[in-house]
Write a protein that holds these residues in place. Sequence first.
Motif: not given
Length: 199
Positions: A18-19, A23-25, A151-155
């Motif tokens: 989620h972080t 952020k999507h740096e 991670g896939v569902p979140i991102l």
Amino acid sequence: MLLDHLVGLYTHPKQEWHTIDEKHEGIGASLSHLLIVAILPPVCAYISSVFIGWQIGVGDPIFLTAGSAIFMAIGMYIALVSGVFALGYLTYWMSRTFGSEPEYTQCFEVAVYTATPLFMSALGAFYPHIWFLMMVGLVGLSFSVYLLYTGVPILMHIPEDRGFIYASSVVTCGLVLLVTIMASSVILWNFGFGPQFVS
């Protein structure tokens, strides 16, 4: 900061995803993370094959010449980095099939951060016995797959049930990439680029 998400991925993966999503740096942060973490397997393999020796069953350890080991380490590094880029692209290419419309950066983040535990398992090469390396590699691979499924569902911003199928497709693509890299190595070895052992 470099390797910012490393501890979080191991201690609280879902919160860390989620972080990362918030952020999507940008691709620069993910790329620098990849370039640093991907250097572990080649360096560990070089040290263990030149200075420690690989133990295969009973008998004396097997060593590679320094020149041969450095050549193979460079090839390994290029293959690992290229493989993560390819996995990111395949994740992006499949996204619309599963109702997601991510940018390539998000897909690249998924590929980079899920590959991290697998790359970190290379530290097991400092005790280069086949059975031990297989166990450490299996743990690293299992955690990488776990990170992928969480991670896939979140991102990708999709429901978990669709994310499960999407992640399964990514795992399949990853296995195909792995087989492709292994087959390429065998072909190169047949053209004289194989390892040279210390006699």
